[in-house]
Design a protein around this motif. Structure first.
Motif, PDB file in Angstrom:
ATOM      1  N   ASP A 163       0.838  -1.212   0.000  1.00 40.42           N
ATOM      2  CA  ASP A 163       0.000   0.000   0.000  1.00 40.42           C
ATOM      3  C   ASP A 163       0.863   1.248   0.000  1.00 40.42           C
ATOM      4  O   ASP A 163       0.573   2.229  -0.707  1.00 40.42           O
ATOM      5  CB  ASP A 163      -0.917   0.005   1.225  1.00 40.42           C
ATOM      6  CG  ASP A 163      -2.009  -1.049   1.136  1.00 40.42           C
ATOM      7  OD1 ASP A 163      -2.259  -1.546   0.020  1.00 40.42           O
ATOM      8  OD2 ASP A 163      -2.598  -1.377   2.185  1.00 40.42           O
ATOM      9  N   MET A 164       1.925   1.235   0.802  1.00 41.69           N
ATOM     10  CA  MET A 164       2.813   2.385   0.860  1.00 41.69           C
ATOM     11  C   MET A 164       3.460   2.642  -0.503  1.00 41.69           C
ATOM     12  O   MET A 164       3.537   3.790  -0.967  1.00 41.69           O
ATOM     13  CB  MET A 164       3.884   2.158   1.926  1.00 41.69           C
ATOM     14  CG  MET A 164       4.918   3.282   2.058  1.00 41.69           C
ATOM     15  SD  MET A 164       6.286   3.127   0.881  1.00 41.69           S
ATOM     16  CE  MET A 164       6.969   1.557   1.373  1.00 41.69           C
ATOM     17  N   LEU A 165       3.944   1.587  -1.150  1.00 42.24           N
ATOM     18  CA  LEU A 165       4.573   1.744  -2.460  1.00 42.24           C
ATOM     19  C   LEU A 165       3.604   2.369  -3.461  1.00 42.24           C
ATOM     20  O   LEU A 165       3.961   3.290  -4.213  1.00 42.24           O
ATOM     21  CB  LEU A 165       5.047   0.385  -2.987  1.00 42.24           C
ATOM     22  CG  LEU A 165       6.250  -0.271  -2.310  1.00 42.24           C
ATOM     23  CD1 LEU A 165       6.491  -1.659  -2.899  1.00 42.24           C
ATOM     24  CD2 LEU A 165       7.503   0.582  -2.470  1.00 42.24           C
ATOM     25  N   GLN A 166       2.384   1.858  -3.449  1.00 38.03           N
ATOM     26  CA  GLN A 166       1.402   2.339  -4.412  1.00 38.03           C
ATOM     27  C   GLN A 166       1.024   3.791  -4.149  1.00 38.03           C
ATOM     28  O   GLN A 166       0.971   4.614  -5.074  1.00 38.03           O
ATOM     29  CB  GLN A 166       0.166   1.434  -4.358  1.00 38.03           C
ATOM     30  CG  GLN A 166      -0.848   1.713  -5.442  1.00 38.03           C
ATOM     31  CD  GLN A 166      -1.682   0.478  -5.741  1.00 38.03           C
ATOM     32  OE1 GLN A 166      -1.237  -0.415  -6.449  1.00 38.03           O
ATOM     33  NE2 GLN A 166      -2.865   0.437  -5.192  1.00 38.03           N
ATOM     34  N   GLN A 167       0.769   4.133  -2.903  1.00 39.70           N
ATOM     35  CA  GLN A 167       0.387   5.500  -2.567  1.00 39.70           C
ATOM     36  C   GLN A 167       1.518   6.484  -2.843  1.00 39.70           C
ATOM     37  O   GLN A 167       1.295   7.581  -3.378  1.00 39.70           O
ATOM     38  CB  GLN A 167      -0.030   5.576  -1.099  1.00 39.70           C
ATOM     39  CG  GLN A 167      -1.316   4.827  -0.780  1.00 39.70           C
ATOM     40  CD  GLN A 167      -1.603   4.770   0.708  1.00 39.70           C
ATOM     41  OE1 GLN A 167      -1.001   5.491   1.505  1.00 39.70           O
ATOM     42  NE2 GLN A 167      -2.524   3.895   1.098  1.00 39.70           N
ATOM     43  N   GLY A 173      -3.735  -7.028  -5.327  1.00 35.04           N
ATOM     44  CA  GLY A 173      -4.354  -5.703  -5.311  1.00 35.04           C
ATOM     45  C   GLY A 173      -3.438  -4.564  -5.694  1.00 35.04           C
ATOM     46  O   GLY A 173      -3.681  -3.409  -5.328  1.00 35.04           O
ATOM     47  N   LEU A 174      -2.384  -4.853  -6.447  1.00 30.00           N
ATOM     48  CA  LEU A 174      -1.467  -3.802  -6.912  1.00 30.00           C
ATOM     49  C   LEU A 174      -1.940  -3.271  -8.258  1.00 30.00           C
ATOM     50  O   LEU A 174      -2.139  -4.038  -9.203  1.00 30.00           O
ATOM     51  CB  LEU A 174      -0.046  -4.364  -7.037  1.00 30.00           C
ATOM     52  CG  LEU A 174       0.996  -3.439  -7.679  1.00 30.00           C
ATOM     53  CD1 LEU A 174       1.224  -2.206  -6.816  1.00 30.00           C
ATOM     54  CD2 LEU A 174       2.301  -4.186  -7.905  1.00 30.00           C
ATOM     55  N   GLU A 175      -2.124  -1.962  -8.348  1.00 30.39           N
ATOM     56  CA  GLU A 175      -2.510  -1.327  -9.614  1.00 30.39           C
ATOM     57  C   GLU A 175      -1.256  -0.751 -10.259  1.00 30.39           C
ATOM     58  O   GLU A 175      -0.880   0.395 -10.026  1.00 30.39           O
ATOM     59  CB  GLU A 175      -3.555  -0.247  -9.372  1.00 30.39           C
ATOM     60  CG  GLU A 175      -4.869  -0.783  -8.819  1.00 30.39           C
ATOM     61  CD  GLU A 175      -5.893   0.314  -8.576  1.00 30.39           C
ATOM     62  OE1 GLU A 175      -5.615   1.474  -8.959  1.00 30.39           O
ATOM     63  OE2 GLU A 175      -6.952   0.013  -8.017  1.00 30.39           O
ATOM     64  N   ALA A 176      -0.608  -1.568 -11.075  1.00 32.19           N
ATOM     65  CA  ALA A 176       0.650  -1.177 -11.698  1.00 32.19           C
ATOM     66  C   ALA A 176       0.406  -0.349 -12.955  1.00 32.19           C
ATOM     67  O   ALA A 176      -0.671  -0.409 -13.565  1.00 32.19           O
ATOM     68  CB  ALA A 176       1.463  -2.417 -12.032  1.00 32.19           C
TER      69      ALA A 176
END
Length: 669
Positions: free
Chosen positions: A457-461, A490-493
């Motif tokens: 989550d941190m990476l994505q945000q 749940g990663l939106e790459a």
């Protein structure tokens, strides 16, 4: 044993068909199936065979089915009887039907050729009433010493194949008649470092030489594999290649009883089984570094390649095959709106990084410490981090090879995997410089620890906040979910890189993602990122890839994931019971062993000291010698060609390794 002939038979003792009763069964024997001496031998074997109550039995060279049907009648759980003679199979099938035996099957097979590779038996029996000979050799031995060689080789094939089809605690029994068969049998067992014990022996009215029932003293603790041809090729390779190999990921192994290491040379593969050049068979958990998700020789993939091969191997043109595979990938992976085909995972990552740089106008790349993303310079940085160079605080950017340009390491920011606060601090510090973050949600080289949800989550945000391109490298991990690894967690790459499984066993690389980022590859004549490749999107690969993707259904992904769970959890349980310092990481159909009592969650926790490396290296060889092939130091994957029996065989071999090599526990902490 009364013999009853029907009205159509002659009075001669060789008249057929002949009928007789015995073992509470009514048999008919047709001409050409069984001579009178063989009949007496089969009857003696059936009379003296050990109990098989509740067991699964495989009978080879069944003749008219006397032993198999009598065992089925007397309480065996299930009996499979095979014969290379089609008439014998028909005769056996008729006898099963006339006696109403239902816990029984029979089919034509030359030893194990048609026996399903995933079938396991408690007893495997071969009745040798004459010198064995290869299929098609109708003359056999003429008494000369040299003529015994094919028979010995055939017996060796039987001994090797038997091991792959045995359930835990099972036995191999051979029925022999005469001194010549015994001599050949003894040579075959000696060559395979086996011994046999006599269960019983006796004579019948058919001759003066004894019949014997012999049991192979075969346990997993006594490996019988030979590596002579592989050793020969290993020696030749040292004179041809640097370090004797053509890729750094393939190395030689210190096989027991040899004074030099040996590379295992493959000859063929079928389903879940790999066969080497010496004729040894293994359950293949290596699968060419997880590429062969459907195992070897998948019929759909083979048919697709064969069909395309007839039309051509490559062209300077696009083909319908590449459009079909591209469409299938775009439909399957929601984040991929556009894609490009390449030849390797390395190329896929390389062009993903180039696209991110072009889209953001930035140069620096962020990646996990220890993570492997192929051999593009920037993607390789920090792969070989170790205690003497990784730094006391934040991970250092260390060169992947001697002579690496200094600016390459300067361009790469290394992140401590699964350390949320530290990673966010690093990203915030360099937010205006970073073009992309390379993310593998199950990084094999790091230790195959699943990525923590809060870290993800941190990476994505952070990436969204600072305009950083997120690249999900799924060359290895795509198999974790029907829609890919990033969708599974749940990663939106922004970009996804693929390879391995989507090529159906042939070389492939794919970079795909959002329309905005992928537009860096267009227009054709003046693209910010020009990309080509002589063999990119070749029709052989794209045809095979489409077949592989179509066969990789959601139920199959779930099924092999359950097998993976069983393998990981049971392996840890076996290690605990044996007092071994071993834990297993991974997810879905993938696993990686660690010489640690507790599962590591970061790269530095997973790092192996010399003792841990020795433990896994020795375990790797010990499993290989017991018919289990994994990738070094010790990781692998479950293929759709496997069933629960394959995993059970893995666990049986692991349990036996711990029992036979107790000193393994001294290697690790």
């Amino acid at each position: 044993m009364p013999v009853h002939r029907d009205e159509s038979t002659k009075t001669s003792k060789e008249a057929f068909p002949a009928q007789f009763t015995g073992f509470d069964l009514d048999f008919v024997v047709y001409d050409g199936i069984c001579t009178l001496p063989e009949f007496f031998g089969r009857h003696w074997v059936a009379t003296n065979f050990p109990p098989a109550d509740g067991l699964r039995v495989l009978e080879i060279d069944c003749g008219f089915g006397l032993l198999g049907l009598s065992l089925a009648k007397r309480g065996a759980k299930f009996v499979t009887s095979v014969d290379r003679n089609a008439r014998a199979v028909v005769n056996t099938a008729e006898n099963a039907k006339r006696n109403g035996v239902t816990n029984f099957e029979t089919f034509q097979s030359d030893i194990f050729s048609e026996v399903p590779a995933d079938r396991r038996f408690d007893i495997i029996f071969w009745h040798l009433v004459r010198q064995p000979r290869p299929h098609g050799d109708e003359h056999g031995s003429d008494g000369k010493e040299g003529m015994a060689a094919p028979a010995i080789n055939l017996l060796q094939s039987f001994l090797v194949g038997s091991k792959q089809r045995l359930a835990g605690g099972s036995r191999v029994i051979v029925g022999l008649y005469g001194s010549e068969c015994l001599r050949i049998f003894e040579q075959a067992t000696q060559r395979n470092q086996l011994r046999a014990s006599t269960l019983t022996s006796g004579t019948t009215g058919a001759g003066t030489e004894p019949y014997r029932l012999l049991e192979i003293e075969q346990t997993l603790s006594k490996p019988y594999k030979k590596f002579d041809v592989s050793a020969l090729l290993t020696g030749q390779a040292t004179r041809l290649y640097p370090a004797g190999v053509t890729r750094v990921s393939i190395g030689a192994l210190p096989i027991s009883g040899r004074n030099c290491s040996v590379s295992l040379y493959a000859r063929s593969g079928t389903g879940a089984t790999l066969t080497d050049v010496d004729g040894n068979s293994y359950i293949d958990y290596h699968n060419n570094f997880s590429t062969l998700i459907h195992g070897h020789g998948n019929p759909s993939i083979r048919a697709a390649i064969t069909s395309q091969l007839e039309r051509g191997t490559c062209f300077g043109n696009p083909t319908e095959a590449d459009v079909k595979l591209a469409n299938a990938i775009c439909q399957r992976v929601p984040v991929i709106q556009r894609l490009r085909f390449l030849n390797t995972g390395t190329e896929a990552v390389m062009f993903a990084i180039k696209a991110a740089r072009a889209a953001t106008g930035r140069q620096r790349v962020a990646k996990f410490e220890g993570a492997f993303h192929g051999t593009y310079d920037w993607a390789e940085v920090s792969v070989r981090n170790k205690p003497d160079n990784w730094g006391d605080g934040y991970p250092l950017s260390n060169p992947p090879y001697r002579g690496t340009p200094t600016h390459v390491c300067d361009d790469v920011i290394v992140l401590p995997f699964n350390h949320t606060k530290e990673t966010q601090a690093i990203l915030d510090q360099h937010k205006t410089e970073i073009a992309c973050i390379l993310v593998d949600v199950l990084p094999c080289a790091v230790g195959m620890m699943p990525i923590n949800p809060d870290y993800l989550d941190m990476l994505q945000q952070t990436a969204r906040q600072h305009g950083i391109v997120l690249i999900s490298d799924e060359v290895v991990s795509f198999r974790l979910g029907f829609h890919g690894a990033s969708a599974a967690v749940g990663l939106e790459a922004d970009l996804v890189t693929l390879g391995k499984v989507v090529g159906g066993g042939l070389p492939i690389g794919v970079v795909g993602g959002s329309l905005a980022v992928m537009e860096t590859f267009s227009p054709q004549d003046s693209a910010p990122v020009p990309q080509g490749g002589t063999f990119s999107a070749n029709p052989l690969t794209t045809s095979a890839g489409l077949a592989a993707l179509e066969a990789l259904t959601n139920p199959e992904i779930i099924r092999i994931g359950i097998l993976g769970d069983h393998l990981r959890q049971s392996s840890e349980q076996i290690a605990r019971e044996a007092g071994m310092p071993l834990s297993v990481q991974g997810a879905g159909s993938m696993f990686r062993f660690h010489a640690k009592r507790s599962r590591p969650t970061t790269y530095r926790e997973a790092y192996l000291d010399s003792g841990g490396r020795q433990m896994l290296e020795r375990l790797h060889v010990a499993m290989l010698e017991r018919g289990i092939y994994v990738a070094a130091p010790f990781w692998g994957s479950v293929s759709t060609a496997m069933t629960g029996s394959h995993v059970d065989h893995f666990l049986d071999a692991l349990r036996e390794c711990f029992r036979a090599i107790p000193e393994l526990k001294r290697y690790a902490n």
